[in-house]
Write a protein that holds these residues in place. Sequence first.
Motif, PDB file in Angstrom:
ATOM      1  N   TYR A   6      -1.479   9.766 -11.481  1.00  0.00           N
ATOM      2  CA  TYR A   6      -0.789   9.402 -12.725  1.00  0.00           C
ATOM      3  C   TYR A   6      -1.315   8.051 -13.198  1.00  0.00           C
ATOM      4  N   ASN A   7      -1.458   7.947 -14.532  1.00  0.00           N
ATOM      5  CA  ASN A   7      -2.043   6.763 -15.160  1.00  0.00           C
ATOM      6  C   ASN A   7      -1.015   5.891 -15.860  1.00  0.00           C
ATOM      7  N   GLU A  12       8.105  13.432 -14.468  1.00  0.00           N
ATOM      8  CA  GLU A  12       7.145  14.341 -13.842  1.00  0.00           C
ATOM      9  C   GLU A  12       5.969  14.680 -14.761  1.00  0.00           C
ATOM     10  N   GLN A  13       6.126  14.474 -16.055  1.00  0.00           N
ATOM     11  CA  GLN A  13       5.048  14.807 -16.981  1.00  0.00           C
ATOM     12  C   GLN A  13       3.841  13.885 -16.840  1.00  0.00           C
ATOM     13  N   TYR A  47       6.574   6.829  -8.800  1.00  0.00           N
ATOM     14  CA  TYR A  47       5.884   7.155 -10.056  1.00  0.00           C
ATOM     15  C   TYR A  47       6.755   6.909 -11.280  1.00  0.00           C
ATOM     16  N   ARG A  48       8.075   6.796 -11.086  1.00  0.00           N
ATOM     17  CA  ARG A  48       8.932   6.426 -12.215  1.00  0.00           C
ATOM     18  C   ARG A  48       8.959   4.915 -12.450  1.00  0.00           C
ATOM     19  N   ALA A 295       7.606  21.284  -9.280  1.00  0.00           N
ATOM     20  CA  ALA A 295       8.048  20.959  -7.922  1.00  0.00           C
ATOM     21  C   ALA A 295       8.821  19.655  -7.894  1.00  0.00           C
ATOM     22  N   TYR A 296       8.276  18.639  -8.535  1.00  0.00           N
ATOM     23  CA  TYR A 296       8.943  17.341  -8.528  1.00  0.00           C
ATOM     24  C   TYR A 296      10.179  17.322  -9.415  1.00  0.00           C
ATOM     25  N   GLN A 297      10.136  18.053 -10.506  1.00  0.00           N
ATOM     26  CA  GLN A 297      11.312  18.101 -11.371  1.00  0.00           C
ATOM     27  C   GLN A 297      12.489  18.740 -10.658  1.00  0.00           C
TER      28      GLN A 297
END
Length: 313
Positions: A6-7, A12-13, A47-48, A295-297
């Motif tokens: 993730y950038n 999750e998007q 990641y959030r 999966a993460y959602q």
Amino acid sequence: MRKVLYNRFGDEQVLEVQEQPTPTIAKNQLLIQVKATSINPLDWKIYRGEMKLLSGSKLPKGVGIDFAGVVAQVGPGVTRFRLGDSVFGLLDVFKGGALADYVVVTEAVIAPKPAAISFDQAASLPVAGLAALQIVDQLAVIGRGHEVLINGATGGVGMFAIQLAKKRGARVTAVVGPAGVQRATQLGADVVIDYTKQDVRQLTQQFDAVIDLSDKLTFKAAKKLLKPGATFVNTLPSPQSLVLSFFHNLFSSRKRKILILKPTAAGLNTLASFAQDGLQIPVEQVYDLANVRQAYQETSQGKVKGKAVVVLG
């Protein structure tokens, strides 16, 4: 090779499956072909952007901490593993990167996969299993005859904490939702409380250890549940909570401790031994890499109880 990166921080998007060069290894390293990676709450907290003080803000970042797979290359300084060995282990908990076709590791963070368990089960074991082992043996120091309360007892860490506490001779009270009552009983809990029917904060019993794995039972609320000299443990470190617990423990007999996972090969080998001897490792849901966002959602929304795994082949 495929790798989830993730950038930017977000939901999750932000997760993307990208093509990356297969990494090369140094003298004391191994290249592991990953078969499965498990999902942990720490993944989405990072990641959030909720853990920047501990994980850093440099992007892009990989996701996924624990994995199981097969040794694909061995550096000349490696002595305990050979090409083709089945192994399980974990990467740096704040850097991640295990959701990839290949990862580079040292011998210190992997162990032989027990023959009695699948790659999916082995991938589910390192983070949650080591967390439970560290809580039971080092933070709460649970022993024979101890009364232990585990709040959130059928999540990833909880299902191992029940079993390990029982192995140490404790009497376990598990606090779960309606869907977890049967599972907690199967895992060996002596008393199971459905939190929708009974408020754990209103219990009159006191415990030698209270372990909160739900992030919903505060230390202030838990103090009345603690015997003198007992320990409260939770699993979400923050700079503020670490400072508060340090000063609290200087003056109180009821201790407040926070898990900061410390991976060791010895711990992994202990878990492997338990797994070979019948430790239950329930994998509730398996996803393929193309559905990593789903999966993460679903796991972050609490739709999956126990462990969820992403398979890579």
